[in-house]
Design a protein around this motif. Structure first.
Motif, PDB file in Angstrom:
ATOM      1  N   ILE B 173       0.822  -1.213   0.000  1.00 17.45           N
ATOM      2  CA  ILE B 173       0.000   0.000   0.000  1.00 17.45           C
ATOM      3  C   ILE B 173       0.854   1.259   0.000  1.00 17.45           C
ATOM      4  O   ILE B 173       0.344   2.367   0.175  1.00 17.45           O
ATOM      5  CB  ILE B 173      -0.967   0.028   1.204  1.00 17.45           C
ATOM      6  N   ASP B 174       2.172   1.069  -0.195  1.00 21.54           N
ATOM      7  CA  ASP B 174       3.088   2.196  -0.334  1.00 21.54           C
ATOM      8  C   ASP B 174       3.075   3.120   0.884  1.00 21.54           C
ATOM      9  O   ASP B 174       3.007   4.349   0.753  1.00 21.54           O
ATOM     10  CB  ASP B 174       2.734   2.979  -1.621  1.00 21.54           C
ATOM     11  N   VAL B 175       3.093   2.515   2.061  1.00 19.43           N
ATOM     12  CA  VAL B 175       3.199   3.272   3.311  1.00 19.43           C
ATOM     13  C   VAL B 175       4.518   2.888   3.974  1.00 19.43           C
ATOM     14  O   VAL B 175       4.840   1.708   4.076  1.00 19.43           O
ATOM     15  CB  VAL B 175       2.022   2.942   4.260  1.00 19.43           C
ATOM     16  N   ASP B 176       5.276   3.887   4.413  1.00 19.58           N
ATOM     17  CA  ASP B 176       6.542   3.622   5.087  1.00 19.58           C
ATOM     18  C   ASP B 176       6.298   3.597   6.596  1.00 19.58           C
ATOM     19  O   ASP B 176       6.036   4.640   7.195  1.00 19.58           O
ATOM     20  CB  ASP B 176       7.548   4.725   4.727  1.00 19.58           C
ATOM     21  N   PRO B 177       6.382   2.415   7.235  1.00 24.51           N
ATOM     22  CA  PRO B 177       6.091   2.340   8.680  1.00 24.51           C
ATOM     23  C   PRO B 177       7.076   3.127   9.539  1.00 24.51           C
ATOM     24  O   PRO B 177       6.805   3.409  10.706  1.00 24.51           O
ATOM     25  CB  PRO B 177       6.176   0.835   8.993  1.00 24.51           C
ATOM     26  N   GLU B 178       8.212   3.506   8.946  1.00 24.44           N
ATOM     27  CA  GLU B 178       9.172   4.333   9.699  1.00 24.44           C
ATOM     28  C   GLU B 178       8.611   5.733   9.963  1.00 24.44           C
ATOM     29  O   GLU B 178       9.051   6.401  10.897  1.00 24.44           O
ATOM     30  CB  GLU B 178      10.504   4.442   8.934  1.00 24.44           C
ATOM     31  N   VAL B 179       7.673   6.182   9.129  1.00 23.13           N
ATOM     32  CA  VAL B 179       7.125   7.537   9.304  1.00 23.13           C
ATOM     33  C   VAL B 179       6.332   7.658  10.606  1.00 23.13           C
ATOM     34  O   VAL B 179       6.649   8.517  11.442  1.00 23.13           O
ATOM     35  CB  VAL B 179       6.290   7.974   8.077  1.00 23.13           C
ATOM     36  N   PRO B 180       5.314   6.788  10.843  1.00 18.55           N
ATOM     37  CA  PRO B 180       4.622   6.908  12.140  1.00 18.55           C
ATOM     38  C   PRO B 180       5.553   6.624  13.321  1.00 18.55           C
ATOM     39  O   PRO B 180       5.398   7.216  14.394  1.00 18.55           O
ATOM     40  CB  PRO B 180       3.497   5.860  12.049  1.00 18.55           C
ATOM     41  N   LYS B 181       6.526   5.730  13.127  1.00 23.59           N
ATOM     42  CA  LYS B 181       7.482   5.428  14.204  1.00 23.59           C
ATOM     43  C   LYS B 181       8.258   6.696  14.584  1.00 23.59           C
ATOM     44  O   LYS B 181       8.368   7.050  15.762  1.00 23.59           O
ATOM     45  CB  LYS B 181       8.451   4.336  13.747  1.00 23.59           C
ATOM     46  N   LYS B 182       8.743   7.402  13.562  1.00 21.98           N
ATOM     47  CA  LYS B 182       9.516   8.621  13.801  1.00 21.98           C
ATOM     48  C   LYS B 182       8.623   9.699  14.435  1.00 21.98           C
ATOM     49  O   LYS B 182       9.032  10.367  15.390  1.00 21.98           O
ATOM     50  CB  LYS B 182      10.095   9.104  12.465  1.00 21.98           C
ATOM     51  N   ASP B 183       7.410   9.861  13.894  1.00 21.15           N
ATOM     52  CA  ASP B 183       6.475  10.851  14.464  1.00 21.15           C
ATOM     53  C   ASP B 183       6.220  10.546  15.942  1.00 21.15           C
ATOM     54  O   ASP B 183       6.183  11.455  16.782  1.00 21.15           O
ATOM     55  CB  ASP B 183       5.135  10.830  13.718  1.00 21.15           C
ATOM     56  N   ARG B 192       8.042   3.378  23.181  1.00 26.70           N
ATOM     57  CA  ARG B 192       8.647   2.305  22.404  1.00 26.70           C
ATOM     58  C   ARG B 192       7.683   1.879  21.296  1.00 26.70           C
ATOM     59  O   ARG B 192       6.556   1.468  21.564  1.00 26.70           O
ATOM     60  CB  ARG B 192       8.941   1.120  23.318  1.00 26.70           C
ATOM     61  N   ALA B 193       8.132   2.003  20.065  1.00 27.50           N
ATOM     62  CA  ALA B 193       7.314   1.582  18.917  1.00 27.50           C
ATOM     63  C   ALA B 193       7.820   0.229  18.439  1.00 27.50           C
ATOM     64  O   ALA B 193       9.030   0.029  18.293  1.00 27.50           O
ATOM     65  CB  ALA B 193       7.411   2.603  17.798  1.00 27.50           C
ATOM     66  N   ILE B 194       6.911  -0.698  18.217  1.00 28.30           N
ATOM     67  CA  ILE B 194       7.275  -2.060  17.827  1.00 28.30           C
ATOM     68  C   ILE B 194       6.523  -2.417  16.545  1.00 28.30           C
ATOM     69  O   ILE B 194       5.301  -2.259  16.481  1.00 28.30           O
ATOM     70  CB  ILE B 194       6.908  -3.045  18.958  1.00 28.30           C
ATOM     71  N   PHE B 195       7.248  -2.872  15.546  1.00 20.78           N
ATOM     72  CA  PHE B 195       6.593  -3.330  14.316  1.00 20.78           C
ATOM     73  C   PHE B 195       6.037  -4.728  14.556  1.00 20.78           C
ATOM     74  O   PHE B 195       6.755  -5.633  14.996  1.00 20.78           O
ATOM     75  CB  PHE B 195       7.593  -3.377  13.155  1.00 20.78           C
ATOM     76  N   THR B 196       4.754  -4.909  14.246  1.00 20.16           N
ATOM     77  CA  THR B 196       4.124  -6.209  14.491  1.00 20.16           C
ATOM     78  C   THR B 196       3.303  -6.673  13.288  1.00 20.16           C
ATOM     79  O   THR B 196       2.929  -5.870  12.424  1.00 20.16           O
ATOM     80  CB  THR B 196       3.165  -6.140  15.709  1.00 20.16           C
ATOM     81  N   ASN B 197       3.064  -7.956  13.269  1.00 25.71           N
ATOM     82  CA  ASN B 197       2.119  -8.559  12.332  1.00 25.71           C
ATOM     83  C   ASN B 197       1.489  -9.725  13.072  1.00 25.71           C
ATOM     84  O   ASN B 197       2.096 -10.793  13.198  1.00 25.71           O
ATOM     85  CB  ASN B 197       2.860  -9.029  11.077  1.00 25.71           C
ATOM     86  N   ALA B 198       0.300  -9.469  13.592  1.00 26.55           N
ATOM     87  CA  ALA B 198      -0.327 -10.439  14.493  1.00 26.55           C
ATOM     88  C   ALA B 198      -0.495 -11.800  13.831  1.00 26.55           C
ATOM     89  O   ALA B 198      -0.307 -12.835  14.472  1.00 26.55           O
ATOM     90  CB  ALA B 198      -1.680  -9.912  14.967  1.00 26.55           C
ATOM     91  N   THR B 199      -0.826 -11.816  12.551  1.00 31.23           N
ATOM     92  CA  THR B 199      -1.146 -13.102  11.911  1.00 31.23           C
ATOM     93  C   THR B 199       0.084 -13.983  11.734  1.00 31.23           C
ATOM     94  O   THR B 199      -0.041 -15.194  11.661  1.00 31.23           O
ATOM     95  CB  THR B 199      -1.840 -12.895  10.542  1.00 31.23           C
ATOM     96  N   GLU B 200       1.271 -13.365  11.685  1.00 28.80           N
ATOM     97  CA  GLU B 200       2.489 -14.178  11.584  1.00 28.80           C
ATOM     98  C   GLU B 200       3.299 -14.133  12.878  1.00 28.80           C
ATOM     99  O   GLU B 200       4.466 -14.536  12.901  1.00 28.80           O
ATOM    100  CB  GLU B 200       3.366 -13.677  10.428  1.00 28.80           C
ATOM    101  N   ALA B 201       2.684 -13.573  13.931  1.00 27.18           N
ATOM    102  CA  ALA B 201       3.324 -13.463  15.247  1.00 27.18           C
ATOM    103  C   ALA B 201       4.628 -12.673  15.201  1.00 27.18           C
ATOM    104  O   ALA B 201       5.504 -12.833  16.041  1.00 27.18           O
ATOM    105  CB  ALA B 201       3.555 -14.838  15.885  1.00 27.18           C
ATOM    106  N   ARG B 202       4.757 -11.791  14.229  1.00 24.94           N
ATOM    107  CA  ARG B 202       5.945 -10.943  14.152  1.00 24.94           C
ATOM    108  C   ARG B 202       5.881  -9.839  15.220  1.00 24.94           C
ATOM    109  O   ARG B 202       4.848  -9.187  15.367  1.00 24.94           O
ATOM    110  CB  ARG B 202       6.035 -10.307  12.760  1.00 24.94           C
ATOM    111  N   GLY B 203       6.964  -9.637  15.942  1.00 23.08           N
ATOM    112  CA  GLY B 203       7.044  -8.565  16.935  1.00 23.08           C
ATOM    113  C   GLY B 203       6.364  -8.876  18.251  1.00 23.08           C
ATOM    114  O   GLY B 203       6.384  -8.045  19.165  1.00 23.08           O
ATOM    115  N   ILE B 204       5.755 -10.044  18.362  1.00 22.13           N
ATOM    116  CA  ILE B 204       4.991 -10.337  19.592  1.00 22.13           C
ATOM    117  C   ILE B 204       5.932 -10.540  20.779  1.00 22.13           C
ATOM    118  O   ILE B 204       5.635 -10.110  21.898  1.00 22.13           O
ATOM    119  CB  ILE B 204       4.062 -11.562  19.387  1.00 22.13           C
ATOM    120  N   ASP B 205       7.084 -11.175  20.535  1.00 17.75           N
ATOM    121  CA  ASP B 205       8.055 -11.332  21.634  1.00 17.75           C
ATOM    122  C   ASP B 205       8.479  -9.972  22.182  1.00 17.75           C
ATOM    123  O   ASP B 205       8.570  -9.782  23.398  1.00 17.75           O
ATOM    124  CB  ASP B 205       9.295 -12.100  21.139  1.00 17.75           C
TER     125      ASP B 205
END
Lengths: 216, 216
Positions: B173-183, B192-205
């Motif tokens: 969708i051409d969105v850079d997740p670093e932008v909201p993180k930086k804001d 603390r901002a954490i990148f996650t993807n619930a369906t693949e359990a990314r970032g959950i740890d």
């Protein structure tokens, strides 16, 4: 502070009275107005810009960018060449008729035929506040999940046009756009749900037709 | 009706008092509580379920499903095997301490160590209502656009953990997740901002660690 529970008929009556004033003012200036509601990121701004591209030779169009803070949506309207007004609510989760009246005072109404009022991004608060517009549209994004209509029956029951946006992403995120469409048609049998994708201008002709506007 | 502008210190004081009562009650029962906020479709429920999968052998966990209407999120918690309570606000755009107290009265607090309270889906109203939880998390989805933090400075300035969810969709969708993180890091330097993807359990740890919980 904001958002206090009040089952207060007086407040609703006052809001309706203010909305009627806006309606009269818009009518006096011959401006057809549309209240566009939907969650944050549903694509309200992009859809309004896509509509503008389809009708800009037939109407002098303006837009009010309603947001809690910032000028992101206002900037997008400006870049697209739309006469825009930025309306920050600060802590409020919706526009109200009085705020919209402020923006009407600042816009060149005599130079406009059509005004899109983009509400603050959520599906709860805007449902209770009439603005005096001629029409209402709710935009939902398939990325919000299949259950968005069931979770917000009020706003869908009172809105006759729903754009189910970003349909191009539906398969990738395993959401069936027919589910919110079906839920909406059950809640609002007279309503019209349109599948859209603002970035590829999909469904925009249908949306323009549903708004009874003339395409270029 | 709801959502009336009131710059009323008494109401805020009352809300804080009710929140303190919840806090005391949760402490008496040894329950650690987390208020999870975020827009509709940001993935709050899926993240709570993903956290549960990581910690379920170490904690007896419950969840309150806050929604305007329906039982969709409650049903998801139940399917996942989480002790759940459904809390519909009907027209309100947020939970408040009094509503949460109702759910606490109905939950087996002595059988719980940890309680997730999923707030109503939007980024405006929940910011003003303390619930008496120990921690707050805001979930945002990259599909909401790059500007979601700038549009809602209040909630981000007061929340120390932000999950930037559905990062797998960012490129499509051409969105850079670093932008909201930086804001966010600008608004809240201690957050603390954490990148996650619930369906693949990314970032959950990482999220579990940020919540100072122990993984299985």
């Amino acid at each position: 502070m904001h958002d206090i529970n009040l089952e207060d008929g007086d407040i609703l009556a006052k809001q309706k009275e203010l909305a009627k004033k806006n309606e009269d003012k818009l009518n006096q200036h011959g401006v057809n107005a549309v209240n566009v509601m939907g969650a944050i990121g549903s694509g309200k701004t992009a859809l309004i810009v896509a509509i503008y591209e389809k009708i800009k030779d037939n109407y002098r169009m303006g837009a009010v960018a309603g947001d809690v803070a910032g000028t992101d949506d206002y900037d997008r309207f400006e870049v697209a060449g739309i006469e825009a007004y930025n309306l920050n609510t600060h802590s409020d989760c919706h526009l109200d008729a009085h705020l919209v009246d402020h923006s009407l005072e600042s816009m060149p109404l005599d130079d406009l035929d059509l005004l899109f009022v983009e509400n603050v991004g959520n599906l709860v608060c805007p449902a209770d506040f009439p603005l005096g517009t001629d029409r209402e549209v709710v935009v939902i994004s398939v990325t919000e999940g299949e259950d968005m209509v069931r979770k917000h029956p009020k706003i869908f029951s009172q809105t006759d046009i729903v754009a189910i946006n970003k349909v191009d992403l539906a398969e990738a995120i395993d959401v069936d756009p027919e589910v919110p469409k079906k839920d909406y048609e059950e809640i609002n049998p007279h309503g019209r749900a349109i599948f859209t994708n603002a970035t590829e201008a999909r469904g925009i002709d249908e949306l323009v037709e549903a708004l009874e506007l003339d395409s270029i």
